[in-house]
Design a protein around this motif. Structure first.
Motif, short mmCIF file in Angstrom:
data_model
loop_
_atom_site.label_atom_id
_atom_site.label_comp_id
_atom_site.label_asym_id
_atom_site.label_seq_id
_atom_site.Cartn_x
_atom_site.Cartn_y
_atom_site.Cartn_z
N GLU A 23 0.83 -1.20 0.00
CA GLU A 23 0.00 0.00 0.00
C GLU A 23 0.87 1.26 0.00
O GLU A 23 0.56 2.24 -0.69
N ALA B 2 2.35 1.56 -3.44
CA ALA B 2 1.31 1.84 -4.43
C ALA B 2 1.01 3.33 -4.52
O ALA B 2 0.54 3.80 -5.57
N SER C 188 0.70 5.17 -8.06
CA SER C 188 -0.56 5.83 -8.38
C SER C 188 -0.36 7.31 -8.71
O SER C 188 -1.03 7.85 -9.59
N TRP D 236 -2.43 0.58 -13.97
CA TRP D 236 -2.95 0.82 -12.63
C TRP D 236 -3.83 -0.35 -12.19
O TRP D 236 -3.73 -0.82 -11.05
N TRP D 237 -4.67 -0.84 -13.09
CA TRP D 237 -5.57 -1.95 -12.76
C TRP D 237 -4.76 -3.22 -12.45
O TRP D 237 -5.04 -3.91 -11.47
N TRP E 260 -2.58 -4.04 -9.08
CA TRP E 260 -3.21 -4.66 -7.90
C TRP E 260 -2.68 -6.08 -7.68
O TRP E 260 -2.56 -6.53 -6.55
N SER E 261 -2.34 -6.78 -8.76
CA SER E 261 -1.83 -8.15 -8.62
C SER E 261 -0.50 -8.18 -7.88
O SER E 261 -0.12 -9.22 -7.34
N SER E 262 0.19 -7.06 -7.81
CA SER E 262 1.47 -6.99 -7.09
C SER E 262 1.28 -7.04 -5.57
O SER E 262 2.24 -7.18 -4.84
N ARG E 263 0.05 -6.94 -5.12
CA ARG E 263 -0.20 -7.01 -3.67
C ARG E 263 0.18 -8.38 -3.11
O ARG E 263 0.40 -8.52 -1.92
N GLU E 264 0.24 -9.38 -3.98
CA GLU E 264 0.58 -10.74 -3.55
C GLU E 264 2.07 -10.91 -3.28
O GLU E 264 2.47 -11.91 -2.71
#
Length: 183
Positions: free
Chosen positions: A29, A32, A36, A81-82, A85-89
């Motif tokens: 976060e 990100a 962003s 950007w969409w 989100w997969s990088s949160r893993e």
């Protein structure tokens, strides 16, 4: 040390007054935010350019190829950007993988800068001429972006060399390389 495991607090600490660790940012976060911001700056450049075209519409001669590449750059920002989100893993981050990842929205930002000319000149604006003055830079940056995205997927996400996603990126890379050498 610039890494953390999932849900590890980054801002504050477990003993901070009135806050639990689950209220604090994870490293994903935290990282990100800058991604962003860069994506938002690129989108701002594109939307501002569209607004300026509308303002100066009497002096603007549009070119359909330029409109297509502007649309590609706009969609590229949204798509990055969409998919970010997969990088949160990712459970552990270090500086160089993050820098490698951050260079991708930076390239998108540079591409956004190539979408519109300087509108401070009050003369006529011919987007066909503008396109041909900048197309090599545009396609060169697009090729670099495709290479970096492919390397990111292979090195950091364990995507096999031969995959549907890499086939699409290879196709875009070929188109970009043809665009670089075309006149």
């Amino acid at each position: 040390m610039l890494y953390a495991y999932r849900r590890a607090p980054i801002l504050g600490g477990a003993g901070e007054e009135g806050r639990s660790p689950s209220d604090m940012l994870t490293l994903f976060e935290y990282l990100a935010v800058i991604v962003s911001v860069v994506i938002g700056l690129g989108l701002t450049r594109i939307l501002e350019g569209v607004g300026r075209v509308l303002e100066a519409r009497a002096q603007v001669q549009l070119y359909w190829v330029h409109l297509v590449f502007t649309g590609i750059v706009f969609m590229g920002h949204l798509l990055f950007w969409w998919l970010f989100w997969s990088s949160r893993e990712v459970e552990a981050w270090s500086f160089f993988p993050f820098l490698f990842l951050l260079l991708q929205p930076i390239i998108l930002y540079l591409l956004a800068g190539l979408c519109f000319p300087d509108f401070s000149d009050r003369g006529p604006i011919d987007f066909r001429d503008f396109y041909y003055r900048n197309h090599r830079w545009f396609f060169g940056l697009l090729a670099l972006l495709m290479i970096m995205i492919s390397l990111r997927d292979i090195l950091f996400r364990a995507v096999p060399w031969i995959s549907q996603g890499n086939a699409v990126k290879a196709g875009v890379l070929v188109i970009a390389l043809v665009g670089v050498i075309s006149s």
